[in-house]
Design a protein around this motif. Structure first.
Motif, short mmCIF file in Angstrom:
data_model
loop_
_atom_site.label_atom_id
_atom_site.label_comp_id
_atom_site.label_asym_id
_atom_site.label_seq_id
_atom_site.Cartn_x
_atom_site.Cartn_y
_atom_site.Cartn_z
N LEU A 1 0.86 -1.18 0.00
CA LEU A 1 0.00 0.00 0.00
C LEU A 1 0.90 1.23 0.00
CD1 LEU A 1 -2.81 1.36 0.41
CD2 LEU A 1 -2.42 1.09 2.86
N THR A 2 0.88 1.99 -1.09
CA THR A 2 1.76 3.15 -1.21
C THR A 2 1.05 4.42 -0.77
OG1 THR A 2 2.98 2.11 -3.00
CG2 THR A 2 3.19 4.50 -2.80
N LEU A 3 1.74 5.15 0.13
CA LEU A 3 1.25 6.44 0.62
C LEU A 3 2.10 7.53 0.01
CD1 LEU A 3 0.91 5.66 4.44
CD2 LEU A 3 -0.93 5.84 2.79
N ALA A 4 1.47 8.37 -0.81
CA ALA A 4 2.17 9.54 -1.34
C ALA A 4 2.34 10.56 -0.22
CB ALA A 4 1.36 10.13 -2.49
N PRO A 5 3.26 11.50 -0.35
CA PRO A 5 3.40 12.52 0.68
C PRO A 5 2.06 13.22 0.95
CG PRO A 5 5.23 12.63 -0.85
CD PRO A 5 4.24 11.64 -1.42
N GLY A 6 1.74 13.39 2.23
CA GLY A 6 0.50 14.05 2.63
C GLY A 6 -0.73 13.16 2.64
N VAL A 7 -0.60 11.93 2.20
CA VAL A 7 -1.75 11.02 2.11
C VAL A 7 -1.84 10.18 3.38
CG1 VAL A 7 -2.68 9.01 0.87
CG2 VAL A 7 -1.75 10.96 -0.39
N ARG A 8 -3.07 9.89 3.79
CA ARG A 8 -3.31 9.00 4.93
C ARG A 8 -4.18 7.84 4.46
NH1 ARG A 8 -6.10 13.63 5.44
NH2 ARG A 8 -8.36 13.46 5.55
N ALA A 9 -4.05 6.73 5.18
CA ALA A 9 -4.83 5.53 4.83
C ALA A 9 -5.05 4.70 6.08
CB ALA A 9 -4.09 4.70 3.78
N LEU A 10 -6.16 3.96 6.07
CA LEU A 10 -6.46 3.02 7.13
C LEU A 10 -5.83 1.68 6.75
CD1 LEU A 10 -7.95 2.48 9.80
CD2 LEU A 10 -9.94 1.84 8.43
N VAL A 11 -4.84 1.25 7.52
CA VAL A 11 -4.11 0.03 7.22
C VAL A 11 -4.65 -1.09 8.11
CG1 VAL A 11 -1.84 -1.07 7.13
CG2 VAL A 11 -2.07 1.38 6.60
N PRO A 12 -5.13 -2.18 7.52
CA PRO A 12 -5.70 -3.26 8.32
C PRO A 12 -4.64 -4.07 9.05
CG PRO A 12 -5.72 -3.85 6.00
CD PRO A 12 -5.21 -2.44 6.08
N THR A 13 -5.03 -4.62 10.20
CA THR A 13 -4.16 -5.53 10.96
C THR A 13 -4.66 -6.96 10.86
OG1 THR A 13 -5.42 -5.33 13.01
CG2 THR A 13 -3.65 -3.70 12.63
N GLY A 14 -5.84 -7.16 10.29
CA GLY A 14 -6.41 -8.50 10.18
C GLY A 14 -7.05 -9.00 11.46
N LEU A 15 -7.21 -8.13 12.45
CA LEU A 15 -7.69 -8.55 13.77
C LEU A 15 -8.90 -7.76 14.24
CD1 LEU A 15 -4.20 -8.64 15.49
CD2 LEU A 15 -5.62 -10.64 14.98
N ARG A 16 -9.64 -8.40 15.12
CA ARG A 16 -10.65 -7.74 15.96
C ARG A 16 -10.21 -7.99 17.40
NH1 ARG A 16 -15.88 -10.45 15.01
NH2 ARG A 16 -16.63 -8.93 16.49
N VAL A 17 -10.56 -7.07 18.30
CA VAL A 17 -10.10 -7.21 19.68
C VAL A 17 -11.24 -7.09 20.67
CG1 VAL A 17 -7.79 -6.32 19.21
CG2 VAL A 17 -9.59 -4.74 19.88
N GLU A 18 -11.04 -7.72 21.82
CA GLU A 18 -11.92 -7.55 22.97
C GLU A 18 -11.04 -7.14 24.14
OE1 GLU A 18 -14.87 -10.07 25.93
OE2 GLU A 18 -14.63 -10.74 23.86
N ILE A 19 -11.19 -5.89 24.55
CA ILE A 19 -10.38 -5.31 25.61
C ILE A 19 -11.20 -5.37 26.90
CG2 ILE A 19 -9.23 -3.19 26.37
CD1 ILE A 19 -9.30 -2.44 23.26
N PRO A 20 -10.61 -5.83 28.00
CA PRO A 20 -11.37 -5.91 29.25
C PRO A 20 -11.84 -4.53 29.70
CG PRO A 20 -9.25 -7.03 29.47
CD PRO A 20 -9.24 -6.31 28.17
N GLN A 21 -13.02 -4.49 30.31
CA GLN A 21 -13.53 -3.25 30.86
C GLN A 21 -12.53 -2.73 31.88
OE1 GLN A 21 -17.57 -3.42 32.19
NE2 GLN A 21 -17.59 -1.29 32.84
N GLY A 22 -12.34 -1.42 31.90
CA GLY A 22 -11.36 -0.80 32.79
C GLY A 22 -10.01 -0.59 32.13
N PHE A 23 -9.91 -0.99 30.84
CA PHE A 23 -8.67 -0.82 30.08
C PHE A 23 -8.99 -0.21 28.72
CE2 PHE A 23 -7.64 -4.06 33.12
CZ PHE A 23 -6.35 -3.75 33.51
N GLU A 24 -7.97 0.32 28.09
CA GLU A 24 -8.03 0.79 26.71
C GLU A 24 -6.79 0.29 26.01
OE1 GLU A 24 -7.02 4.82 25.67
OE2 GLU A 24 -5.90 5.10 27.52
N VAL A 25 -6.80 0.36 24.69
CA VAL A 25 -5.59 0.13 23.91
C VAL A 25 -5.28 1.44 23.21
CG1 VAL A 25 -4.71 -1.00 21.84
CG2 VAL A 25 -5.82 -2.36 23.60
N GLN A 26 -4.05 1.89 23.36
CA GLN A 26 -3.58 3.09 22.67
C GLN A 26 -2.73 2.65 21.49
OE1 GLN A 26 -1.44 5.53 25.47
NE2 GLN A 26 -3.14 5.58 26.90
N ILE A 27 -2.94 3.28 20.35
CA ILE A 27 -2.14 2.99 19.16
C ILE A 27 -1.21 4.17 18.94
CG2 ILE A 27 -2.19 2.41 16.71
CD1 ILE A 27 -3.58 0.34 18.53
#
Length: 155
Positions: free
Chosen positions: A45-71
């Motif tokens: 997936l090529t990103l030209a300068p200034g371009v943004r894209a949503l890149v998949p990880t192939g995953l879905r997650v279940e995070i326990p209540q009381g926590f978050e995931v920071q990217i």
């Protein structure tokens, strides 16, 4: 207590890439990899300068209540190529169950190709405290007071 993040593969995900992993014993973040759709795996997936894209990880997650995931961005990609996350850090709430994607932006001067399997971001698991909000008639005084952007020093 160590939280457990439950994960599921998306239907077209490449399972051979493995789950997010801490690369060293002292790592705070687990590396996330680009898990591109089959049609993009050879070309990337090529990103030209200034371009943004949503890149998949192939995953879905279940995070326990009381926590978050920071990217968060990877420092090497930022320094060498200008690749960052426009919403850094991105937050994934414990009640989200959709696909896990990473928004990348190319802030560099050259096009950058994200290859299938590239480590693209770091995932930090953090506790969450929800506050109560209320209107007050007064607020306490501090030495800083209402001084804002750059008021405590240079910049």
């Amino acid at each position: 207590m160590t939280p457990t993040i439950a994960m599921q593969w998306l239907d077209d995900a490449d399972h051979t890439l493995g789950l997010p992993a801490y690369e060293t014993p002292g790592a705070a973040g687990a590396d996330l990899r680009a898990n591109l759709p089959p049609k993009d795996r050879d070309s990337g997936l090529t990103l030209a300068p200034g371009v943004r894209a949503l890149v998949p990880t192939g995953l879905r997650v279940e995070i326990p209540q009381g926590f978050e995931v920071q990217i968060r961005p990877r420092s090497g990609l930022a320094l060498k190529h200008g690749i960052s996350l426009p919403n850094s850090p991105g937050t994934i709430d414990s009640d989200y169950r959709g696909p896990l994607g990473v928004i990348l932006i190319n802030l560099g001067q050259d096009a950058f190709t994200v290859a299938h399997g590239d480590r693209i971001a770091q995932m930090i698991v953090a506790p969450v405290v929800q506050a109560q909000f209320q209107i007050a008639t007064t607020l306490s005084d501090t030495a800083r007071g209402a001084g804002g952007f750059g008021s405590t020093g240079r910049g």
